[in-house]
Motif scaffolding. Structure first.
Motif, PDB file in Angstrom:
ATOM      1  N   UNK A  41     -96.440 121.115 -69.253  1.00 33.83           N
ATOM      2  CA  UNK A  41     -95.097 121.017 -68.671  1.00 33.83           C
ATOM      3  C   UNK A  41     -94.843 119.679 -67.987  1.00 33.83           C
ATOM      4  N   UNK A  42     -95.879 118.867 -67.914  1.00 40.40           N
ATOM      5  CA  UNK A  42     -95.784 117.668 -67.082  1.00 40.40           C
ATOM      6  C   UNK A  42     -95.340 116.427 -67.836  1.00 40.40           C
ATOM      7  N   UNK A  43     -95.098 116.547 -69.130  1.00 36.30           N
ATOM      8  CA  UNK A  43     -94.699 115.385 -69.902  1.00 36.30           C
ATOM      9  C   UNK A  43     -95.894 114.585 -70.374  1.00 36.30           C
ATOM     10  N   UNK A  44     -95.642 113.520 -71.113  1.00 39.72           N
ATOM     11  CA  UNK A  44     -96.730 112.786 -71.765  1.00 39.72           C
ATOM     12  C   UNK A  44     -97.703 112.108 -70.814  1.00 39.72           C
ATOM     13  N   UNK A  45     -97.257 111.756 -69.617  1.00 36.95           N
ATOM     14  CA  UNK A  45     -98.157 111.051 -68.692  1.00 36.95           C
ATOM     15  C   UNK A  45     -98.500 111.861 -67.449  1.00 36.95           C
ATOM     16  N   UNK A  46     -98.026 113.097 -67.349  1.00 32.36           N
ATOM     17  CA  UNK A  46     -98.359 113.907 -66.198  1.00 32.36           C
ATOM     18  C   UNK A  46     -97.590 113.516 -64.958  1.00 32.36           C
ATOM     19  N   UNK A  47     -98.102 113.947 -63.812  1.00 34.18           N
ATOM     20  CA  UNK A  47     -97.419 113.749 -62.532  1.00 34.18           C
ATOM     21  C   UNK A  47     -98.288 112.898 -61.614  1.00 34.18           C
ATOM     22  N   UNK A  72    -108.369 103.758 -61.372  1.00 35.57           N
ATOM     23  CA  UNK A  72    -107.237 104.684 -61.284  1.00 35.57           C
ATOM     24  C   UNK A  72    -106.715 104.755 -59.854  1.00 35.57           C
ATOM     25  N   UNK A  73    -107.605 104.919 -58.894  1.00 34.33           N
ATOM     26  CA  UNK A  73    -107.178 105.051 -57.498  1.00 34.33           C
ATOM     27  C   UNK A  73    -106.451 103.806 -57.001  1.00 34.33           C
ATOM     28  N   UNK A  74    -106.833 102.645 -57.531  1.00 35.62           N
ATOM     29  CA  UNK A  74    -106.209 101.390 -57.091  1.00 35.62           C
ATOM     30  C   UNK A  74    -104.802 101.211 -57.655  1.00 35.62           C
ATOM     31  N   UNK A  75    -104.456 101.991 -58.668  1.00 35.80           N
ATOM     32  CA  UNK A  75    -103.172 101.772 -59.343  1.00 35.80           C
ATOM     33  C   UNK A  75    -102.274 102.999 -59.380  1.00 35.80           C
ATOM     34  N   UNK A  76    -102.664 104.075 -58.688  1.00 33.69           N
ATOM     35  CA  UNK A  76    -101.879 105.308 -58.734  1.00 33.69           C
ATOM     36  C   UNK A  76    -101.737 105.904 -57.334  1.00 33.69           C
ATOM     37  N   UNK A  77    -100.677 106.702 -57.179  1.00 27.42           N
ATOM     38  CA  UNK A  77    -100.525 107.445 -55.926  1.00 27.42           C
ATOM     39  C   UNK A  77    -101.565 108.560 -55.837  1.00 27.42           C
ATOM     40  N   UNK A 323    -112.346 117.470 -69.299  1.00 25.15           N
ATOM     41  CA  UNK A 323    -111.138 118.268 -69.381  1.00 25.15           C
ATOM     42  C   UNK A 323    -110.711 118.780 -68.020  1.00 25.15           C
ATOM     43  N   UNK A 324    -109.629 119.534 -68.014  1.00 23.29           N
ATOM     44  CA  UNK A 324    -109.104 120.149 -66.790  1.00 23.29           C
ATOM     45  C   UNK A 324    -109.684 121.548 -66.688  1.00 23.29           C
ATOM     46  N   UNK A 325    -110.245 121.871 -65.556  1.00 28.16           N
ATOM     47  CA  UNK A 325    -110.931 123.152 -65.412  1.00 28.16           C
ATOM     48  C   UNK A 325    -109.950 124.321 -65.355  1.00 28.16           C
ATOM     49  N   UNK A 326    -110.460 125.498 -65.657  1.00 29.51           N
ATOM     50  CA  UNK A 326    -109.676 126.729 -65.574  1.00 29.51           C
ATOM     51  C   UNK A 326    -109.170 126.992 -64.160  1.00 29.51           C
ATOM     52  N   UNK A 336    -102.372 113.342 -65.636  1.00 27.99           N
ATOM     53  CA  UNK A 336    -102.021 111.951 -65.370  1.00 27.99           C
ATOM     54  C   UNK A 336    -103.268 111.075 -65.406  1.00 27.99           C
ATOM     55  N   UNK A 337    -104.361 111.570 -64.832  1.00 27.53           N
ATOM     56  CA  UNK A 337    -105.615 110.813 -64.891  1.00 27.53           C
ATOM     57  C   UNK A 337    -106.121 110.715 -66.322  1.00 27.53           C
ATOM     58  N   UNK A 338    -106.105 111.841 -67.049  1.00 26.60           N
ATOM     59  CA  UNK A 338    -106.641 111.839 -68.410  1.00 26.60           C
ATOM     60  C   UNK A 338    -105.825 110.948 -69.342  1.00 26.60           C
ATOM     61  N   UNK A 339    -104.510 110.999 -69.244  1.00 27.28           N
ATOM     62  CA  UNK A 339    -103.684 110.167 -70.130  1.00 27.28           C
ATOM     63  C   UNK A 339    -103.887 108.694 -69.816  1.00 27.28           C
ATOM     64  N   UNK A 340    -104.019 108.368 -68.517  1.00 26.38           N
ATOM     65  CA  UNK A 340    -104.327 106.973 -68.159  1.00 26.38           C
ATOM     66  C   UNK A 340    -105.701 106.574 -68.671  1.00 26.38           C
ATOM     67  N   UNK A 341    -106.675 107.459 -68.568  1.00 24.18           N
ATOM     68  CA  UNK A 341    -108.044 107.172 -69.016  1.00 24.18           C
ATOM     69  C   UNK A 341    -108.089 106.778 -70.488  1.00 24.18           C
TER      70      UNK A 341
END
Length: 432
Positions: A41-47, A72-77, A323-326, A336-341
């Motif tokens: 539901x978050x779109x192609x790049x997440x939130x 990632x931490x240096x470039x994202x909220x 992956x994202x855990x259950x 958002x992290x995975x798509x950036x990765x």
């Protein structure tokens, strides 16, 4: 699968014990959908809204994980909190967390564990997200396949580790071999090892292997079978093909090398922790070796794909998926992290810049790889490699005293044993 392949063997012996715990935990609590917006539901790049995300990885991947998380931490909220778990404790930690709804938002998994953990419901379905990536077709297919169940994809490549042929150019020169030319077949590999051994140089051996390490052996010998046109498993992962003719050719070459004295004697008892040490110390002429160690090899080494008995080239595409855990309630942020990765920024400016293998074929010949032709070779061979998928892979191949290890030791060290019977024992475990 990296140098960590050797170190993994101890933790994999826990797999059978923990399987029941994981299954019970998922059955008890894994059926409820996580709260919060899903990744889909978050779109192609997440939130990216300033959420804190948790990520677990095994200690052998600490370097790459820290590079990615810091960038990632240096470039994202959003901010990712990384936990590095000792290798031997990882399966137990995941098992305990899975049974108590305590998994982190994101966690990495040895790629040979992924099919089992996907089967047990530990990862969320990321199919729509992954299918929405413009570059999906260039993502390493072995890792995607390992995380696919009933047509649904659950993991992306986190860190790739490839098995490659490395040779010591100085020792090649001293032995009268061409230091710029890789052995084109397993037969040529054996000839080069014998030539180096024939120098009689104190403490130097032609080649080495982890002959008491199931993980080391599959990481380095399966590619020879693939390069020779053979297969190691049936398509559904329930039948071993390791008594077929191509596999037999591989065993015969190594048995001959062992009898000739061209193999480091300590290889016979090597269970994994030090299986690459002698090469790194300049005491071995050539061996099949993890690509992740290129940056820490302290001398001029040649690099090529692993050849088959009569030629070809292949590699074992190991490493970890992620992956994202259950249990994550922040799937949209985790995506958002995975798509950036998977982005060019992360793959090239973080991983490739630090001599790590990229997970996208379309980025193989990047500007950093171009500075070192060996990196281009590694990236290109990645597309020719394989990642075997089987639910009971670790018990059949990686556990101490696995039937695969018995087969290899019988064929190579002892030159005896019933190959069909040993192969059938592997199949029996795969079918359990």
């Amino acid at each position: 699968m990296s140098t960590s392949l050797g170190r993994r063997t101890a933790l994999r012996s826990l797999a059978g014990v923990l399987a029941a715990t994981l299954t019970l935990g998922v059955a008890a609590c894994g059926s409820d959908e996580p709260s919060g917006p899903s990744a889909a539901d978050a779109g192609p790049t997440g939130v990216d809204d300033g959420s804190e995300l948790t990520l677990w990885t095994r200690a052998p991947l600490e370097k790459q994980a820290k590079l990615l998380v810091d960038a990632y931490n240096a470039s994202h909220q959003n901010q990712v909190k990384l936990t590095v778990v000792p290798n031997d404790d990882y399966v137990a930690k995941v098992g305990a967390a899975a049974g108590s709804d305590g998994l982190p938002d994101l966690f990495a998994a040895d790629i040979v564990y992924v099919p089992n953990w996907v089967e047990q419901g530990l990862f969320q379905d990321l199919s729509s997200n992954i299918n929405g990536l413009d570059f999906k077709d260039s993502i390493n297919k072995g890792h995607l396949s390992a995380g696919t169940r009933e047509g649904k994809e659950h993991v992306l490549p986190f860190v790739l580790d490839l098995s490659m042929l490395f040779w010591n150019k100085q020792l090649f020169t001293e032995a009268g071999l061409d230091p710029e030319k890789a052995p084109a077949s397993l037969e040529e590999y054996a000839a080069a090892a014998k030539a180096i051994q024939a120098m009689g140089k104190d403490g130097v051996y032609g080649t080495a292997a982890g002959l008491n390490c199931g993980g080391c052996l599959l990481f380095t010998w399966f590619p020879s079978i693939w390069a020779g046109g053979g297969q190691v498993l049936s398509e559904d992962g329930t039948e071993s093909k390791l008594a077929d003719e191509t596999a037999q050719q591989v065993y015969r070459v190594w048995h001959d090398l062992w009898r000739s004295g061209a193999v480091l004697p300590a290889s016979a008892g090597e269970t994994g922790p030090t299986w690459t040490a002698a090469f790194t110390e300049g005491k071995v002429g050539l061996m099949f070796y993890p690509a992740t160690l290129l940056s820490s090899t302290p001398f001029d080494a040649g690099v090529a794909g692993i050849p088959g008995p009569n030629g070809g080239a292949s590699t074992f595409v190991g490493g970890d998926g992620i992956g994202i855990s259950k249990d994550s309630k922040k799937a949209a942020q985790a995506w958002n992290f995975l798509s950036w990765m998977m982005s060019e920024q992360a793959q090239v400016e973080v991983l490739a810049k630090n001599k790590d293998v990229v997970s996208r074929a379309d980025l193989a010949n990047n500007k950093y790889a171009a500075e070192d032709p060996r990196l281009v070779t590694i990236n290109e061979v990645a597309g020719k490699g394989g990642t075997p998928v089987a639910l009971n892979f670790q018990q059949a191949f990686n556990a101490p005293n696995s039937p695969w290890l018995t087969l290899v030791r019988n064929q190579v060290l002892n030159g005896s044993g019933d190959l069909k019977k040993d192969n059938d024992e592997i199949t029996a475990v795969l079918k359990q």
